[in-house]
Motif scaffolding. Structure first.
Motif, PDB file in Angstrom:
ATOM      1  N   LEU A 214      48.058  36.225  42.361  1.00 24.21           N
ATOM      2  CA  LEU A 214      49.091  35.252  42.689  1.00 24.21           C
ATOM      3  C   LEU A 214      49.955  35.669  43.876  1.00 24.21           C
ATOM      4  CD1 LEU A 214      48.189  34.383  39.799  1.00 24.21           C
ATOM      5  CD2 LEU A 214      50.532  33.630  39.429  1.00 24.21           C
ATOM      6  N   ILE A 215      49.808  36.908  44.343  1.00 24.94           N
ATOM      7  CA  ILE A 215      50.637  37.370  45.454  1.00 24.94           C
ATOM      8  C   ILE A 215      50.169  36.707  46.744  1.00 24.94           C
ATOM      9  CG2 ILE A 215      51.336  39.375  46.812  1.00 24.94           C
ATOM     10  CD1 ILE A 215      51.092  41.045  44.280  1.00 24.94           C
ATOM     11  N   GLN A 216      51.108  36.178  47.471  1.00 20.87           N
ATOM     12  CA  GLN A 216      50.791  35.410  48.669  1.00 20.87           C
ATOM     13  C   GLN A 216      50.423  36.329  49.838  1.00 20.87           C
ATOM     14  OE1 GLN A 216      54.243  32.947  49.327  1.00 20.87           O
ATOM     15  NE2 GLN A 216      53.948  31.791  47.431  1.00 20.87           N
ATOM     16  N   GLY A 217      49.391  35.915  50.583  1.00 19.00           N
ATOM     17  CA  GLY A 217      49.046  36.569  51.837  1.00 19.00           C
ATOM     18  C   GLY A 217      48.325  37.889  51.732  1.00 19.00           C
ATOM     19  N   ILE A 218      47.755  38.223  50.560  1.00 19.93           N
ATOM     20  CA  ILE A 218      47.025  39.480  50.452  1.00 19.93           C
ATOM     21  C   ILE A 218      45.524  39.223  50.469  1.00 19.93           C
ATOM     22  CG2 ILE A 218      48.866  40.625  49.160  1.00 19.93           C
ATOM     23  CD1 ILE A 218      47.042  40.354  46.661  1.00 19.93           C
ATOM     24  N   ASP A 219      44.780  40.226  50.894  1.00 21.39           N
ATOM     25  CA  ASP A 219      43.325  40.170  50.910  1.00 21.39           C
ATOM     26  C   ASP A 219      42.823  40.979  49.721  1.00 21.39           C
ATOM     27  OD1 ASP A 219      40.608  40.336  51.343  1.00 21.39           O
ATOM     28  OD2 ASP A 219      40.777  40.724  53.503  1.00 21.39           O
ATOM     29  N   LEU A 220      42.305  40.297  48.714  1.00 22.74           N
ATOM     30  CA  LEU A 220      41.864  40.971  47.495  1.00 22.74           C
ATOM     31  C   LEU A 220      40.767  41.989  47.766  1.00 22.74           C
ATOM     32  CD1 LEU A 220      41.778  37.952  44.997  1.00 22.74           C
ATOM     33  CD2 LEU A 220      43.534  39.720  45.189  1.00 22.74           C
ATOM     34  N   GLN A 221      39.995  41.767  48.829  1.00 22.42           N
ATOM     35  CA  GLN A 221      38.901  42.685  49.145  1.00 22.42           C
ATOM     36  C   GLN A 221      39.410  44.029  49.655  1.00 22.42           C
ATOM     37  OE1 GLN A 221      35.771  41.848  48.373  1.00 22.42           O
ATOM     38  NE2 GLN A 221      36.606  39.912  47.623  1.00 22.42           N
ATOM     39  N   LYS A 222      40.664  44.094  50.104  1.00 17.92           N
ATOM     40  CA  LYS A 222      41.187  45.318  50.700  1.00 17.92           C
ATOM     41  C   LYS A 222      42.032  46.148  49.735  1.00 17.92           C
ATOM     42  CE  LYS A 222      41.122  43.559  55.437  1.00 17.92           C
ATOM     43  NZ  LYS A 222      41.910  43.249  56.661  1.00 17.92           N
ATOM     44  N   LEU A 223      42.154  45.709  48.488  1.00 18.88           N
ATOM     45  CA  LEU A 223      42.946  46.454  47.517  1.00 18.88           C
ATOM     46  C   LEU A 223      42.134  47.596  46.913  1.00 18.88           C
ATOM     47  CD1 LEU A 223      44.784  43.575  45.620  1.00 18.88           C
ATOM     48  CD2 LEU A 223      45.562  44.902  47.586  1.00 18.88           C
ATOM     49  N   ASN A 224      42.841  48.576  46.375  1.00 22.21           N
ATOM     50  CA  ASN A 224      42.205  49.708  45.699  1.00 22.21           C
ATOM     51  C   ASN A 224      42.174  49.431  44.203  1.00 22.21           C
ATOM     52  OD1 ASN A 224      42.093  51.326  48.137  1.00 22.21           O
ATOM     53  ND2 ASN A 224      44.303  51.586  47.910  1.00 22.21           N
ATOM     54  N   TYR A 225      40.981  49.428  43.625  1.00 20.40           N
ATOM     55  CA  TYR A 225      40.833  49.053  42.224  1.00 20.40           C
ATOM     56  C   TYR A 225      40.490  50.254  41.343  1.00 20.40           C
ATOM     57  CZ  TYR A 225      40.839  44.241  43.850  1.00 20.40           C
ATOM     58  OH  TYR A 225      41.197  43.049  44.416  1.00 20.40           O
ATOM     59  N   LYS A 226      41.021  50.189  40.131  1.00 19.63           N
ATOM     60  CA  LYS A 226      40.664  51.147  39.086  1.00 19.63           C
ATOM     61  C   LYS A 226      39.969  50.357  37.983  1.00 19.63           C
ATOM     62  CE  LYS A 226      42.714  54.347  35.731  1.00 19.63           C
ATOM     63  NZ  LYS A 226      43.999  54.883  35.189  1.00 19.63           N
ATOM     64  N   ASP A 227      38.687  50.611  37.778  1.00 16.37           N
ATOM     65  CA  ASP A 227      37.928  49.880  36.767  1.00 16.37           C
ATOM     66  C   ASP A 227      38.197  50.471  35.387  1.00 16.37           C
ATOM     67  OD1 ASP A 227      36.636  47.973  38.428  1.00 16.37           O
ATOM     68  OD2 ASP A 227      35.277  49.528  39.140  1.00 16.37           O
ATOM     69  N   LEU A 228      38.569  49.624  34.454  1.00 15.93           N
ATOM     70  CA  LEU A 228      38.906  50.042  33.103  1.00 15.93           C
ATOM     71  C   LEU A 228      37.911  49.469  32.106  1.00 15.93           C
ATOM     72  CD1 LEU A 228      42.789  49.486  33.142  1.00 15.93           C
ATOM     73  CD2 LEU A 228      41.527  51.590  33.626  1.00 15.93           C
ATOM     74  N   ASP A 229      37.478  50.300  31.163  1.00 18.49           N
ATOM     75  CA  ASP A 229      36.551  49.878  30.118  1.00 18.49           C
ATOM     76  C   ASP A 229      37.366  49.399  28.917  1.00 18.49           C
ATOM     77  OD1 ASP A 229      34.487  49.426  28.399  1.00 18.49           O
ATOM     78  OD2 ASP A 229      33.934  51.529  28.132  1.00 18.49           O
ATOM     79  N   GLY A 230      37.751  48.121  28.959  1.00 12.52           N
ATOM     80  CA  GLY A 230      38.574  47.573  27.885  1.00 12.52           C
ATOM     81  C   GLY A 230      37.800  46.785  26.854  1.00 12.52           C
ATOM     82  N   LYS A 231      36.502  46.644  27.080  1.00  7.40           N
ATOM     83  CA  LYS A 231      35.690  45.783  26.208  1.00  7.40           C
ATOM     84  C   LYS A 231      35.687  46.256  24.756  1.00  7.40           C
ATOM     85  CE  LYS A 231      32.095  44.105  28.131  1.00  7.40           C
ATOM     86  NZ  LYS A 231      30.746  43.941  28.738  1.00  7.40           N
ATOM     87  N   MET A 232      35.811  47.591  24.564  1.00  4.49           N
ATOM     88  CA  MET A 232      35.735  48.127  23.210  1.00  4.49           C
ATOM     89  C   MET A 232      37.109  48.444  22.624  1.00  4.49           C
ATOM     90  SD  MET A 232      32.605  47.806  22.767  1.00  4.49           S
ATOM     91  CE  MET A 232      32.486  48.531  21.134  1.00  4.49           C
ATOM     92  N   MET A 233      38.171  47.981  23.262  1.00  2.00           N
ATOM     93  CA  MET A 233      39.507  48.194  22.707  1.00  2.00           C
ATOM     94  C   MET A 233      39.644  47.482  21.370  1.00  2.00           C
ATOM     95  SD  MET A 233      42.277  48.127  25.822  1.00  2.00           S
ATOM     96  CE  MET A 233      42.028  46.383  26.144  1.00  2.00           C
ATOM     97  N   GLN A 234      40.340  48.130  20.451  1.00  2.00           N
ATOM     98  CA  GLN A 234      40.559  47.541  19.124  1.00  2.00           C
ATOM     99  C   GLN A 234      41.753  46.587  19.147  1.00  2.00           C
ATOM    100  OE1 GLN A 234      38.553  47.962  16.541  1.00  2.00           O
ATOM    101  NE2 GLN A 234      37.231  49.434  17.618  1.00  2.00           N
ATOM    102  N   PRO A 235      41.739  45.521  18.361  1.00  2.00           N
ATOM    103  CA  PRO A 235      40.568  45.032  17.622  1.00  2.00           C
ATOM    104  C   PRO A 235      39.547  44.416  18.565  1.00  2.00           C
ATOM    105  CG  PRO A 235      42.371  43.480  17.427  1.00  2.00           C
ATOM    106  CD  PRO A 235      42.923  44.645  18.180  1.00  2.00           C
TER     107      PRO A 235
END
Length: 271
Positions: free
Chosen positions: A106-127
């Motif tokens: 939602l932040i205006q004027g940013i390029d999502l391709q240029k951000l630094n991402y940290k991938d998180l494995d949340g699929k197995m979070m409880q519940p």
């Protein structure tokens, strides 16, 4: 979140329709790690998150402009715009000391391709999230194409109100479209384009909210309970003899987005 000695930058943010607007103060996003999680809600609603204190967010519109959605242990309230479906943030503890996880889409004027991402494995979070069973009787009359190489995919919004199946070529060979136009970027659309008859809704179709903008030639449909962006109805705006729906593959049950193939559309400069 920022440390006391870090210099903060201000960023303006808004949902697609502008009913929700706010400013955040955070270290420069070029130096910031953005969480990209594969849990059930983040993958469906396309969240890309940074963590802020409530004091670092100034709202320019009423917080009541957003719908709150909680599930599981109800530890966080997912907030989205009820008019356009843009997922804005997750709020923990609704007070002045609360923590807000802000969706940087939602932040205006940013390029999502240029951000630094940290991938998180949340699929197995409880519940662990359990997708709803797909009913056997559709709530819309539709007969999928009898094409031998089509595969059936079950899909649902996060809360399970909207359930449906998609009949398309196997996604192991089929490219999904990732577009950088305003609505696809903000709402996290990843799209395939089956014929209308190849999308069968079993529940919740009449529950969907509609949003149109610009020329209003197409209609964006999302769940008003959980904010999941389901599809774009092209309303016949297609070549003669074709009647496609633009379906968001994020809703497909047990989908691994990291294994999909994508084509990239520069919608920002096309539309």
């Amino acid at each position: 979140m920022s440390s006391p000695n870090q210099e903060l930058a201000s960023y303006r943010a808004s949902c697609h329709c502008g009913a929700v607007t706010f400013t955040i103060r955070t270290p420069s996003l070029s130096d910031h790690q953005v969480d990209r999680c594969d849990c059930s809600i983040c993958s469906r609603n396309g969240y890309l998150l940074i963590h802020l204190k409530r004091a670092d967010v100034d709202f320019h519109t009423d917080l009541n402009n957003m719908v709150s959605y909680s599930f599981g242990d109800k530890g966080g309230a997912h907030k989205f715009c009820p008019r356009c479906g843009s997922s804005a943030m997750v709020e923990f503890n609704e007070n002045e000391d609360s923590e807000l996880w802000i969706n940087v889409r939602l932040i205006q004027g940013i390029d999502l391709q240029k951000l630094n991402y940290k991938d998180l494995d949340g699929k197995m979070m409880q519940p662990i999230y359990k997708a709803p069973q797909i009913a056997t009787t559709p709530d819309q009359s539709s007969t999928p194409s009898a094409v031998s190489n089509f595969k059936r995919y079950n899909a649902n919004c996060h809360c399970g109100t909207v359930t449906y199946t998609i009949h398309i070529p196997s996604l192991s060979d089929h490219q999904a479209n990732s577009c950088n136009c305003s609505i696809c970027s903000l709402n996290g659309y990843l799209l395939v384009y089956p014929e209308r008859q190849d999308v069968v809704f079993y529940s919740g179709y009449d529950h969907l909210s509609d949003y149109a903008f610009g020329t209003k030639m197409v209609t964006h449909k999302f769940c008003p309970t959980c904010g999941s962006s389901i599809m774009i109805d092209c309303n016949g705006f297609a070549p003669v003899g074709v009647d496609p729906l633009a379906i968001n593959v994020r809703m497909i049950q047990d989908i691994d987005l990291n294994k999909l193939k994508f084509r990239y559309t520069d919608g920002k400069n096309l539309f």
